[in-house]
Design a protein around this motif. Structure first.
Motif, PDB file in Angstrom:
ATOM      1  N   LEU A 122     -10.959   2.853   2.801  1.00  0.00           N
ATOM      2  CA  LEU A 122     -10.197   2.362   3.957  1.00  0.00           C
ATOM      3  C   LEU A 122     -10.330   0.851   4.088  1.00  0.00           C
ATOM      4  CD1 LEU A 122     -11.012   5.161   6.564  1.00  0.00           C
ATOM      5  CD2 LEU A 122      -8.775   4.705   5.511  1.00  0.00           C
ATOM      6  N   ALA A 123     -11.534   0.328   3.900  1.00  0.00           N
ATOM      7  CA  ALA A 123     -11.746  -1.124   3.989  1.00  0.00           C
ATOM      8  C   ALA A 123     -10.927  -1.849   2.925  1.00  0.00           C
ATOM      9  CB  ALA A 123     -13.232  -1.448   3.863  1.00  0.00           C
ATOM     10  N   SER A 124     -10.894  -1.308   1.718  1.00  0.00           N
ATOM     11  CA  SER A 124     -10.132  -1.922   0.638  1.00  0.00           C
ATOM     12  C   SER A 124      -8.636  -1.968   0.968  1.00  0.00           C
ATOM     13  CB  SER A 124     -10.366  -1.132  -0.655  1.00  0.00           C
ATOM     14  OG  SER A 124      -9.587  -1.652  -1.689  1.00  0.00           O
ATOM     15  N   ILE A 125      -8.132  -0.885   1.505  1.00  0.00           N
ATOM     16  CA  ILE A 125      -6.713  -0.832   1.878  1.00  0.00           C
ATOM     17  C   ILE A 125      -6.426  -1.819   3.009  1.00  0.00           C
ATOM     18  CG2 ILE A 125      -4.943   0.657   2.925  1.00  0.00           C
ATOM     19  CD1 ILE A 125      -6.329   2.973   1.270  1.00  0.00           C
ATOM     20  N   MET A 126      -7.315  -1.882   3.987  1.00  0.00           N
ATOM     21  CA  MET A 126      -7.133  -2.845   5.085  1.00  0.00           C
ATOM     22  C   MET A 126      -7.124  -4.273   4.539  1.00  0.00           C
ATOM     23  SD  MET A 126      -6.754  -1.207   7.982  1.00  0.00           S
ATOM     24  CE  MET A 126      -7.270  -2.231   9.365  1.00  0.00           C
ATOM     25  N   HIS A 127      -8.042  -4.596   3.629  1.00  0.00           N
ATOM     26  CA  HIS A 127      -8.072  -5.929   3.022  1.00  0.00           C
ATOM     27  C   HIS A 127      -6.751  -6.225   2.311  1.00  0.00           C
ATOM     28  CE1 HIS A 127     -12.696  -5.540   2.859  1.00  0.00           C
ATOM     29  NE2 HIS A 127     -12.381  -6.343   3.865  1.00  0.00           N
ATOM     30  N   ASN A 128      -6.277  -5.257   1.521  1.00  0.00           N
ATOM     31  CA  ASN A 128      -5.037  -5.454   0.761  1.00  0.00           C
ATOM     32  C   ASN A 128      -3.829  -5.668   1.664  1.00  0.00           C
ATOM     33  OD1 ASN A 128      -6.365  -5.226  -1.687  1.00  0.00           O
ATOM     34  ND2 ASN A 128      -5.941  -3.037  -1.908  1.00  0.00           N
ATOM     35  N   ARG A 129      -3.851  -5.082   2.840  1.00  0.00           N
ATOM     36  CA  ARG A 129      -2.736  -5.219   3.789  1.00  0.00           C
ATOM     37  C   ARG A 129      -2.916  -6.419   4.725  1.00  0.00           C
ATOM     38  NH1 ARG A 129       1.812  -3.061   3.186  1.00  0.00           N
ATOM     39  NH2 ARG A 129       2.039  -2.681   5.397  1.00  0.00           N
ATOM     40  N   GLY A 130      -4.059  -7.099   4.630  1.00  0.00           N
ATOM     41  CA  GLY A 130      -4.305  -8.274   5.464  1.00  0.00           C
ATOM     42  C   GLY A 130      -4.761  -7.951   6.871  1.00  0.00           C
ATOM     43  N   PHE A 131      -5.309  -6.753   7.077  1.00  0.00           N
ATOM     44  CA  PHE A 131      -5.795  -6.355   8.392  1.00  0.00           C
ATOM     45  C   PHE A 131      -7.311  -6.559   8.472  1.00  0.00           C
ATOM     46  CE2 PHE A 131      -2.052  -3.295   8.148  1.00  0.00           C
ATOM     47  CZ  PHE A 131      -1.235  -4.077   8.966  1.00  0.00           C
ATOM     48  N   PRO A 132      -7.808  -6.842   9.666  1.00  0.00           N
ATOM     49  CA  PRO A 132      -9.241  -7.119   9.810  1.00  0.00           C
ATOM     50  C   PRO A 132     -10.140  -5.892   9.652  1.00  0.00           C
ATOM     51  CG  PRO A 132      -8.094  -7.368  11.929  1.00  0.00           C
ATOM     52  CD  PRO A 132      -7.056  -7.037  10.900  1.00  0.00           C
TER      53      PRO A 132
END
Length: 181
Positions: A34-44
């Motif tokens: 989940l953290a990786s996906i959030m990083h890829n989408r530019g979300f904190p």
């Protein structure tokens, strides 16, 4: 909607130590994805870490744990925060209480928090409760939170859903949600 991922108390003390969740190892790869996906989408991605001093009130209930300057209070290696992540230290169950989390979320334009971590019935629950009272949309990732027991876990999920109106979602549903933003 602008989401932020909250990673609650994934500390050595709660994953491997005296106050560990028996299912902690199961949720680590889910949170990491989940953290990786959030990083890829530019979300904190925001880590909330229990961090206590000898005079903290909570110690009267649980005894010393996640103490200031103790290696047990460190975030586990598998989920080590990246350079763009935010780490906030808390001295109570809720990640909102006296941490500045609400100000940070508002500064970032966040209106939805996605909660993961330990313990479903304690720190996850109190963080979700304060998120609700601070008017955020709350998603709790069912397979990315864990408690001392399955009954504690189930009780807390039900409470957050029925009393706080949290969306209880599986990680695959959350990934779809994040990908649609």
């Amino acid at each position: 909607m602008r989401p932020a991922l909250l990673v609650v108390d994934m500390l050595k003390e709660f994953v491997h130590g005296r106050l560990r969740s028996p299912e902690a190892s199961r949720i680590i790869p889910v949170i990491k994805d989940l953290a990786s996906i959030m990083h890829n989408r530019g979300f904190p991605v925001i880590y909330l870490a229990d961090h206590h001093y000898p005079f903290d009130h909570e110690l009267s209930i649980w005894g010393p744990h996640a103490m200031h300057n103790d290696p047990e209070s460190e975030i586990i290696e598998e989920l080590r925060p990246g350079p763009s992540d935010i780490v906030l230290y808390k001295r109570s169950y809720s990640g909102f209480r006296e941490t500045g989390l609400d100000y940070i979320l508002r500064d970032l334009g966040v209106d939805t928090v996605i909660i993961t971590g330990i313990h479903t019935h304690i720190c996850v629950l109190h963080t979700a409760m304060d998120a609700f009272y601070n008017r955020y949309q709350v998603i709790v990732v069912e397979d990315a939170v864990s408690a001392f027991s399955r009954s504690d876990h189930e009780w807390a999920l039900n409470y957050m859903k029925t009393i706080l109106g949290c969306r209880i979602m599986k990680s695959r549903e959350v990934i779809e949600f994040i990908s649609s933003k």
